[in-house]
Design a protein around this motif. Structure first.
Motif, PDB file in Angstrom:
ATOM      1  N   TRP A  14       0.809  -1.368  -0.030  1.00  0.00           N
ATOM      2  CA  TRP A  14      -0.006   0.068  -0.074  1.00  0.00           C
ATOM      3  C   TRP A  14       0.746   1.326   0.025  1.00  0.00           C
ATOM      4  O   TRP A  14       0.318   2.392  -0.192  1.00  0.00           O
ATOM      5  CB  TRP A  14      -0.787  -0.186   1.134  1.00  0.00           C
ATOM      6  CG  TRP A  14      -0.169  -0.014   2.592  1.00  0.00           C
ATOM      7  CD1 TRP A  14       0.096  -1.008   3.614  1.00  0.00           C
ATOM      8  CD2 TRP A  14       0.293   1.035   3.246  1.00  0.00           C
ATOM      9  NE1 TRP A  14       0.680  -0.553   4.381  1.00  0.00           N
ATOM     10  CE2 TRP A  14       0.892   0.619   4.441  1.00  0.00           C
ATOM     11  CE3 TRP A  14       0.422   2.516   3.052  1.00  0.00           C
ATOM     12  CZ2 TRP A  14       1.389   1.315   5.485  1.00  0.00           C
ATOM     13  CZ3 TRP A  14       1.052   3.273   3.893  1.00  0.00           C
ATOM     14  CH2 TRP A  14       1.485   2.706   5.166  1.00  0.00           C
ATOM     15  N   LEU A  15       2.099   1.161   0.394  1.00  0.00           N
ATOM     16  CA  LEU A  15       2.957   2.320   0.406  1.00  0.00           C
ATOM     17  C   LEU A  15       3.694   2.764  -0.853  1.00  0.00           C
ATOM     18  O   LEU A  15       3.770   3.777  -1.430  1.00  0.00           O
ATOM     19  CB  LEU A  15       3.827   2.236   1.464  1.00  0.00           C
ATOM     20  CG  LEU A  15       5.128   3.278   1.818  1.00  0.00           C
ATOM     21  CD1 LEU A  15       4.449   4.466   2.321  1.00  0.00           C
ATOM     22  CD2 LEU A  15       6.195   3.011   2.713  1.00  0.00           C
ATOM     23  N   TRP A 128      -3.384   5.699   6.954  1.00  0.00           N
ATOM     24  CA  TRP A 128      -3.157   4.540   6.754  1.00  0.00           C
ATOM     25  C   TRP A 128      -2.696   3.730   8.166  1.00  0.00           C
ATOM     26  O   TRP A 128      -3.059   2.443   8.285  1.00  0.00           O
ATOM     27  CB  TRP A 128      -1.811   4.240   5.926  1.00  0.00           C
ATOM     28  CG  TRP A 128      -0.439   4.960   6.382  1.00  0.00           C
ATOM     29  CD1 TRP A 128      -0.021   6.162   6.119  1.00  0.00           C
ATOM     30  CD2 TRP A 128       0.392   4.428   7.351  1.00  0.00           C
ATOM     31  NE1 TRP A 128       1.208   6.387   7.001  1.00  0.00           N
ATOM     32  CE2 TRP A 128       1.566   5.363   7.798  1.00  0.00           C
ATOM     33  CE3 TRP A 128       0.343   3.135   8.086  1.00  0.00           C
ATOM     34  CZ2 TRP A 128       2.395   5.273   8.925  1.00  0.00           C
ATOM     35  CZ3 TRP A 128       1.639   3.112   9.168  1.00  0.00           C
ATOM     36  CH2 TRP A 128       2.353   3.991   9.556  1.00  0.00           C
ATOM     37  N   SER A 131      -6.032   3.405   9.701  1.00  0.00           N
ATOM     38  CA  SER A 131      -6.821   2.057   8.750  1.00  0.00           C
ATOM     39  C   SER A 131      -6.285   0.826   9.238  1.00  0.00           C
ATOM     40  O   SER A 131      -6.998  -0.163   9.275  1.00  0.00           O
ATOM     41  CB  SER A 131      -6.509   2.273   7.322  1.00  0.00           C
ATOM     42  OG  SER A 131      -7.291   3.358   6.814  1.00  0.00           O
ATOM     43  N   SER A 396       0.507  13.001   5.481  1.00  0.00           N
ATOM     44  CA  SER A 396       0.617  11.680   4.692  1.00  0.00           C
ATOM     45  C   SER A 396       1.946  11.768   3.685  1.00  0.00           C
ATOM     46  O   SER A 396       2.702  11.276   3.667  1.00  0.00           O
ATOM     47  CB  SER A 396      -0.394  11.402   4.129  1.00  0.00           C
ATOM     48  OG  SER A 396      -0.313  10.078   3.453  1.00  0.00           O
ATOM     49  N   THR A 400       5.592  10.138   4.344  1.00  0.00           N
ATOM     50  CA  THR A 400       6.013   9.075   3.357  1.00  0.00           C
ATOM     51  C   THR A 400       6.868   9.290   2.241  1.00  0.00           C
ATOM     52  O   THR A 400       7.005   8.574   1.295  1.00  0.00           O
ATOM     53  CB  THR A 400       4.307   8.369   2.750  1.00  0.00           C
ATOM     54  OG1 THR A 400       3.805   9.544   2.098  1.00  0.00           O
ATOM     55  CG2 THR A 400       3.505   8.223   3.559  1.00  0.00           C
TER      56      THR A 400
END
Length: 418
Positions: A14-15, A128, A131, A396, A400
């Motif tokens: 997902w990253l 994230w 989640s 985010s 990231t």
């Protein structure tokens, strides 16, 4: 802002890609959860309910107070607290003092010098992270995650100087965004106050500024137009409570179902067909929740229906009640808060009013004026939502590595924080 010059695969689906110099490690390599009870100590105390959602800070009226810490987890200056109960509430706090907290808050402590605590603070704010915490939570009514789950997540650690740059930049930018949000929230408060004042003046003074006035005999009303009347509500309407309970609601019901909240439910029955004003008889909606309806509907057994109006129009009374009923109830009860309402409070509620055509003119004016104010409030709320979304996206993107902040922050600030 520009991206990093080179990226590599993170190994986390997902990253996706992360900057070339960054490393990915299990959470337990970077962060610990020291479970140390405060036995025999008195420490400053904070709980989940004291933390504001999304913003990573305590509520405006929160005051740190001492508490016997025997059964609570302790934390120290620099730790990050994360709300493991209902993680979707997004409650987190970077503490700047020694204290204690209930187990609904996880104490996260940076290990060694591989991760900077302010960088960790922004990591846990990302969608994230929330989640993942939601996905690994257990329990239906009170879902919660655990350290045993979180310590198996994978985090990434840029070089410490980059972490400090990112955190410093986010400190500055989130402060600016939060200040702007606070201004808009204050504007909404002022608009609501103005809305109330506009309604109150129209329903107690009328629309003619040159009309002769007289004393109404009601303390919180003051003077009213000379030709207006004052009467008790029991002589102007019929008042009764409903017969249905919350269990009778049906999501796909044909008719509106008025309960003790702003939200209008649905139901497959109706007990009244006509014009009415409804208000909560107890609960959090007392003196706050008012509904106007003209048609078929049903209502809760602790909701009062005021209908079959005489000498007043339902819509005029609706506006009047919104701004005056709570004042009357407080006067009658002599309490700062009222838990429930009784029928005599409604029967004795004084109403001031002019001729029917005047009432209709007041209603027409208020519908136009409050519509304009409500539109302003709606626009301010939309702006706040956009700012909140921008805030979340900025955090985010920064943590990231989607944006390169190494040269953005003043080097002197970074040195002071290191």
């Amino acid at each position: 802002m520009k991206p990093y010059p080179k990226y590599k695969e993170s190994g986390i689906e997902w990253l996706g890609e992360i900057p070339e110099g960054w490393e990915v490690k299990p959470t337990k390599r970077l962060v610990s959860n020291p479970v140390i009870k405060g036995e025999g100590q008195t420490l400053l105390f904070v709980a989940l309910e004291h933390i504001e959602s999304t913003y990573g800070r305590t509520l405006p009226d929160f005051v740190w107070e001492d508490k016997e810490a025997d059964d609570y987890a302790t934390f120290q200056n620099g730790d990050v607290l994360f709300g493991k109960l209902r993680p979707y509430l997004r409650k987190f706090l970077h503490v700047d003092r020694k204290g204690c907290c209930p187990t609904e808050l996880l104490v996260l402590r940076c290990n060694g010098k591989e991760i900077y605590n302010r960088f960790l603070f922004y990591l846990v704010q990302c969608n994230w992270f929330t989640s993942l915490a939601n996905a690994t939570s257990y329990g239906v009514k009170m879902p919660r995650t655990s350290w045993e789950e979180i310590n198996n997540y994978y985090l990434w650690s840029p070089p410490i100087s980059e972490q400090i740059s990112i955190a410093t930049y986010l400190d500055l930018k989130t402060q600016q965004i939060d200040a702007l949000i606070a201004k808009k929230q204050r504007m909404i408060e002022l608009l609501k106050e103005y809305r109330t004042a506009v309604i109150n003046h129209a329903v107690t003074k009328g629309l003619n500024p040159n009309v002769k006035m007289k004393d109404s005999g009601i303390e919180w009303i003051g003077d009213i137009p000379e030709h207006w009347e004052v009467n008790r509500l029991k002589f102007l309407s019929n008042i009764k409570t409903g017969e249905k309970d919350t269990v009778n609601r049906d999501e796909h019901g044909e008719y509106p179902f008025f309960v003790r909240a702003d939200t209008v439910e649905r139901i497959n029955s109706y007990s009244y067909d006509g014009e009415a004003v409804l208000t909560a008889g107890d609960g959090v909606g007392v003196g706050r929740v008012f509904h106007y309806v003209n048609g078929k509907f049903d209502y809760h057994q602790r909701v009062y229906k005021i209908s079959d109006f005489r000498d007043i129009t339902g819509k005029f009374f609706f506006y009047y009640m919104q701004v005056n009923f709570a004042k009357a109830v407080m006067k009658i009860s002599a309490k700062s808060t009222v838990d429930s309402l009784r029928l005599p409070m409604f029967h004795d509620f004084p109403v001031v009013f002019g001729l029917i055509q005047e009432q209709k003119a007041v209603v027409s004016y208020l519908e136009q004026k409050t519509g304009q104010i409500d539109k302003q409030i709606e626009n301010e709320n939309k702006s706040i939502i956009l700012l909140q979304e921008y805030r979340t996206a900025l955090i985010s993107n920064a943590v990231t590595g989607k944006i390169d902040l190494r040269d953005t922050v003043n080097k002197r600030n970074i040195k002071n924080l290191a």
